[in-house]
Structures are given as structure tokens and as C-alpha cells.
Design an enzyme around this catalytic site. Structure first.
Site, PDB file in Angstrom:
ATOM      1  N   GLU A 169      -5.606   0.135  -5.323  1.00 26.32           N
ATOM      2  CA  GLU A 169      -5.617   1.421  -4.615  1.00 26.32           C
ATOM      3  C   GLU A 169      -5.536   0.935  -3.071  1.00 26.32           C
ATOM      4  O   GLU A 169      -5.030   1.483  -2.076  1.00 26.32           O
ATOM      5  CB  GLU A 169      -6.792   2.139  -4.863  1.00 26.32           C
ATOM      6  CG  GLU A 169      -6.692   2.633  -6.200  1.00 26.32           C
ATOM      7  CD  GLU A 169      -5.849   3.851  -6.322  1.00 26.32           C
ATOM      8  OE1 GLU A 169      -5.206   4.174  -5.273  1.00 26.32           O
ATOM      9  OE2 GLU A 169      -5.585   4.261  -7.375  1.00 26.32           O
TER      10      GLU A 169
ATOM     11  N   ASP B 194      -0.406   9.912  -0.424  1.00 26.47           N
ATOM     12  CA  ASP B 194      -0.022   8.592  -1.446  1.00 26.47           C
ATOM     13  C   ASP B 194       1.149   8.679  -1.581  1.00 26.47           C
ATOM     14  O   ASP B 194       2.142   9.808  -1.303  1.00 26.47           O
ATOM     15  CB  ASP B 194      -1.190   8.931  -2.498  1.00 26.47           C
ATOM     16  CG  ASP B 194      -0.611  10.100  -3.596  1.00 26.47           C
ATOM     17  OD1 ASP B 194       0.463  10.784  -3.361  1.00 26.47           O
ATOM     18  OD2 ASP B 194      -1.195  10.290  -4.721  1.00 26.47           O
TER      19      ASP B 194
END
Length: 166
Positions: free
Chosen positions: A31, A40
Site C-alpha cells: 500500500e 487510488d
């Protein structure tokens, strides 16, 4: 006097702590951490170490301590999902590496997807290798195959398969 064949509370805590520590490493690696919210790859506002949700707004900021607390909470919910959804007889025998792999997976796809997955059905049926192999199928986001998910699922699969005869 301890009874043979029973795991003490201290050992259980160490096992669960090991799984949490390992899952933090896996999730953090894949991440990354950003103190400012960003979209994202499919446009979902994300902050810290992959944290999403209705309260996350683009350009919002958090401190490193707030990010650590969010990650701990998010992974805690992933472990709760394992405990709630994996059959008790299977759950009792999950090694820390498999728990960590499952927690990383749930953190990424959500409890609902995990609950409905063939992976969970196979795991609960005692088909550990087949369950771990299912991780390789979860490499799409918004219909697109993502290189980062391919790498992540490969790592989760390897952790999941530790101790499984291949």
C-alpha cells in the site's frame, strides 16, 4: 498445571501478534503510506496505508500516529472477519502466515467480498491449497488487471501456502 495439547493464552497472543505484525508488513509494503489523501488506481479516496471509507476526502491529511492507528484498526477488522467467517475447527489451526495472508487480502477487497468468495468456501471445506490458489484470481480492480495486485496476490499466496504440501 497445563493440560497437554492445549495452547495457553500467552501462546495464542504471540501467534495472533505475529500474524498482525506480518500483515502490517505485507500491507505496508504493497500500500505504501501517504499522509495526504489521494485517489487510488480506480479513483477511491485513500489515505495513510490504504485506508478508505466515507470520511476520507481528497487532500485531507493525517499524522503518522493517526495513520498507524487507522492501519491497526483496519487490520483488526480483517482479523475479526477471519474469526467470524472461517470455520472454528479450521480457524484454530491457521498458522500466523496464513492468517496474515488472509488479513491482507480482506484489508484489500473487504469483508463482503471475502464472505462471498470461493476462497473462503474452499478454506472452510478443508481444501487449503485450493483456497490459497484462489488468491491469484483477485488481480482486477474496476475490471482492470493491475500489476500491483498481481504482485500482492503472489506474495499473499506464498504466505498462505507455507506449510501446505504442494
Amino acid at each position: 498445571m497445563k493440560r497437554p495439547g492445549r495452547i495457553g493464552a500467552g501462546a495464542i497472543g504471540a501467534i495472533l501478534g505475529g500474524a498482525m505484525s506480518l500483515s502490517i508488513q505485507v500491507v505496508s509494503f504493497f500500500e505504501g503510506t501517504s499522509l495526504e489523501a489521494y485517489p487510488d488506481p480506480v479513483g477511491i479516496p485513500t489515505i495513510c496505508t490504504g485506508h478508505t471509507g466515507p470520511t476520507v476526502k481528497l487532500h485531507q491529511t493525517k499524522t503518522p500516529e493517526e495513520c498507524e492507528a487507522l492501519l491497526q484498526g483496519d487490520l483488526g477488522r480483517a482479523f475479526d472477519a477471519i474469526d467470524a467467517r472461517v470455520a472454528p475447527d479450521i480457524n484454530r489451526t491457521l498458522p500466523p502466515t496464513r492468517r496474515a495472508a488472509l488479513a491482507s487480502f480482506i484489508f484489500n477487497v473487504g469483508e463482503g467480498a471475502f464472505e462471498q468468495s470461493t476462497l473462503l468456501a474452499r478454506l472452510n471445506a478443508g481444501q487449503t491449497k485450493a483456497a490459497c490458489d484462489q488468491l491469484s484470481r483477485w488481480v482486477y480492480a474496476d475490471g482492470r488487471k493491475l500489476a500491483g495486485l498481481i504482485r500482492r496476490r503472489a506474495a499473499e499466496r506464498e504466505l498462505c501456502l507455507i506449510g501446505v504440501e504442494r
